[in-house]
Write an enzyme that holds these catalytic residues in place. Structure first.
Site, mmCIF file in Angstrom:
data_model
loop_
_atom_site.group_PDB
_atom_site.id
_atom_site.type_symbol
_atom_site.label_atom_id
_atom_site.label_comp_id
_atom_site.label_asym_id
_atom_site.label_seq_id
_atom_site.Cartn_x
_atom_site.Cartn_y
_atom_site.Cartn_z
ATOM 1 N N ASP A 207 25.754 -63.371 23.663
ATOM 2 C CA ASP A 207 26.184 -61.970 24.045
ATOM 3 C C ASP A 207 27.691 -62.407 24.786
ATOM 4 O OD1 ASP A 207 26.784 -59.424 24.427
ATOM 5 O OD2 ASP A 207 25.678 -59.360 26.227
ATOM 6 N N GLU A 451 18.882 -70.079 27.549
ATOM 7 C CA GLU A 451 17.976 -69.013 26.881
ATOM 8 C C GLU A 451 17.661 -69.518 25.383
ATOM 9 O OE1 GLU A 451 19.395 -65.161 27.397
ATOM 10 O OE2 GLU A 451 18.834 -65.103 29.558
ATOM 11 N N TYR A 504 15.453 -59.874 34.264
ATOM 12 C CA TYR A 504 16.401 -58.600 34.222
ATOM 13 C C TYR A 504 15.440 -57.520 34.472
ATOM 14 C CZ TYR A 504 20.556 -61.066 33.248
ATOM 15 O OH TYR A 504 21.600 -61.922 33.367
ATOM 16 N N GLU A 540 19.900 -66.025 36.152
ATOM 17 C CA GLU A 540 20.669 -64.960 36.226
ATOM 18 C C GLU A 540 19.734 -63.801 36.645
ATOM 19 O OE1 GLU A 540 21.624 -64.182 32.058
ATOM 20 O OE2 GLU A 540 22.456 -66.247 31.650
#
Length: 613
Positions: A207, A451, A504, A540
């Site tokens: 991303d 990831e 997240y 993160e």
């Protein structure tokens, strides 16, 4: 090997590191000037052309490298360093995929062209992603992969005749395949009612925008023909005595003498040595400490290396100075130790891009970033998701900002990207990265990927091999990769030294429900630690916010929601850092460019949230 007793780490690390050194072939010292070395930067405007032909190979078919680029068609002025994407007004160039061509004609100092006792080396700091280089139309080097430097000895080409000028041509291809790092795929759109003939797009699983070009400086530098090719330093501490283990590699002659001196920040010699390898002992050594961990952080010594050799042309000397920070790193089941004391990573993830310049290196931006980091009270960051410029690490050494140095292994999502072809390239990238960054005291851990689809069956062998190779190259530092895979399904986690997890909560799921964060985050930590008994970093976490958008009670994308989400995370982090959590890195330090797309559901969320604007 890296985990367990901190004392065992301190004893074995330097010894094993010497074994790893043998695996690294050739040096990649940062090009510094000295009494024996000169440097000429080629920053500025280069001639540029993108190959828009259908097969993107017109430049090779017409051999654009054989003559000045302007003779084969129109060119653009392109600043180096910079990405080519955002500099112009051509939308096609911004999203271009394929070969682009750079050219620069330069004049060499007369002594470089005439002194046969000097090597002239062309060094490219970073070219994204596959590069081919010619000098005066002669092929000199090719390199696969971005973010890391490569070079070629061009002495014979520039010292072979009366010309004191040379033409440097660099062709770069930014196409990503399942076997590049990062990987990607090309998708051809074949419906003639919707797309023109030959239409294709580059797809990726990461991303951020795939900026391309010459992102770092291109330089020419000189050395004697017998020269210092590489220097390797590891450090240890015995009570108050600092130990500096060094090894110097010399090329060009087997008959040479090496002398080394270690100078403190005042320029006083504190230790001397002779021979190509050895150990320097520094009584009452000043240790390299992270920012805010000591009243005098980031203390740097200078290792001055002098090489003298007898050659057929007479005596030759070469000089190189390397900054050295004396510090130790160790990992236990629940702690990350720097100089024997628990260290907590309190920082951010970053990107290298900025407006207009893309990923082009920029000193003012870099200094501003470091001033902001220290203003925030940050002591660490991860080079998400690729190796940053060498100058970034130099400032980290200087300011005491600790670094998790990450490879470009991002978006590894397809089974094909775990093949032996991909693995071989990944191993080579780790070799290049460690060769470049091994002497930076700020670098305390290697991250081999971000990831990846580590739940896929081939991932177990892939990461077992990759991490073992990285540890063999450098046993003095722990190795990790950053995961977002469930702890029960992750096949690579058994091989890391520190568990780094991205999550997240109340952002990518349970939208708007911050009340579940504490339970979900605590469960995440407890499950991972129960399974692996390794220290953990929340590598993160965070939430997007639109500057100036306010809603109370908080709604997603408002500043209040971002603040509230972080507070919920901090409640759990402040508890778990007393046990086995050793760090937290917020996503992200600053805005960065992404591809143009709208993920499913985001449009609806934005419509709801923006009604209050």
């Amino acid at each position: 090997m890296l985990r367990g007793s901190a004392g065992a780490w301190a004893v074995l690390g330097p010894l094993l590191w010497g074994c790893g050194l043998a695996l690294l072939q050739g040096g990649m010292l940062y090009p510094r000037e000295s009494r024996s070395r000169e440097r000429k930067e080629l920053d500025g405007l280069w001639s540029f052309r993108a190959d828009f032909s259908d097969n993107r190979r017109q430049g090779f078919e017409q051999q654009w490298y054989r003559a000045p680029l302007r003779e084969s068609g129109p060119t653009l002025d392109m600043p180096v360093p910079s990405s080519f994407n955002d500099v112009g007004q051509d939308g096609q160039l911004r999203s271009f995929v394929g070969w682009v061509w750079y050219e620069r004609e330069i004049t060499l100092p007369q002594r470089w062209a005439e002194d046969l006792g000097a090597r002239v080396v062309l060094r490219i700091g970073s070219a994204h992603y596959y590069a081919i280089v010619w000098v005066n139309g002669v092929h000199v080097v090719e390199h696969e992969g971005g973010h890391l430097p490569f070079e070629a000895d061009i002495s014979k080409l520039v010292q072979s005749g009366p010309l004191s000028s040379c033409r440097i041509t660099i062709a770069i291809n930014n196409t990503l395949s399942p076997h590049t790092l990062p990987p990607g795929t090309i998708l051809y759109k074949t419906d003639p009612s919707m797309y023109p003939k030959g239409y294709f797009v580059q797809n990726t699983k990461f991303d951020f925008f795939n900026y391309a070009g010459l992102h770092r400086s291109v330089v020419l530098y000189t050395t004697p023909t017998t020269y210092i090719d590489d220097i390797t330093v590891t450090t240890d501490v015995d009570q108050d005595i600092g130990l500096v283990n060094y090894q110097v590699i010399v090329q060009g002659s087997d008959h040479f003498q090496v002398d080394v001196s270690l100078l403190d920040e005042e320029g006083k010699v504190v230790a001397k040595g002779a021979g190509a390898e050895g150990q320097l002992q520094v009584p009452s050594a000043h240790l390299w400490w992270p920012y805010l961990m000591h009243e005098h952080p980031a203390y740097l010594y200078s290792l001055e290396v002098k090489m003298m050799a007898q050659t057929a042309m007479g005596p030759v000397s070469d000089f190189y100075t390397l900054p050295v920070g004396i510090r130790t790193v160790a990992v236990t089941e629940s702690q990350f130790l720097i100089n024997g004391k628990p260290f907590y990573f309190r920082g951010v993830n970053k990107h290298e891009d900025a407006d207009i310049r893309g990923k082009g290196f920029d000193w003012p931006l870099l200094v501003k970033d470091f001033n902001l980091l220290r203003w925030l009270g940050a002591n660490a960051f991860r080079t998400s998701h690729y190796p940053y410029a060498e100058e970034v690490l130099q400032l980290c050494d200087r300011y005491g900002i600790v670094v998790i140095d990450e490879s470009p292994g991002v978006g590894i999502a397809l089974v094909e990207s775990f093949s032996n072809v991909s693995l071989q390239h990944h191993l080579e990238v780790m070799e290049e990265m460690i060769r470049r960054d091994k002497n930076h005291p700020a670098v305390v851990m290697w991250s081999v990927a971000n990831e990846p689809a580590s739940f896929l069956k081939p991932a177990g062998y892939y990461f077992k091999t990759l991490i073992a190779h990285t540890k063999a190259l450098d046993p003095s530092r722990p190795v990790t990769f950053v995961t977002n895979t469930n702890y029960e399904a992750d096949l690579g986690a058994p091989y890391v030294d520190v568990i780094c997890v991205n999550s997240y909560y109340s952002w990518y799921h349970d939208y708007g429900h911050m009340e579940v964060i504490q339970l979900q985050l605590a469960t995440q930590f407890e499950n991972w630690y129960k399974a692996y008994q390794k220290p953990m970093i929340q590598s993160e976490y965070g939430a997007d916010a639109i500057e100036g958008f306010h809603e109370d009670p908080p709604l997603m994308f408002s500043e209040e929601y971002q603040k509230g989400l972080l507070k919920q995370y901090h409640v759990v982090l402040d508890q778990k850092r007393k046990e086995y959590v050793v760090g937290e890195l917020i996503w992200n330090f600053a805005d960065f460019m992404t591809n143009q797309y709208l993920p499913p559901g985001v449009g609806t969320q934005l419509e709801v949230c923006l009604e209050g604007l």
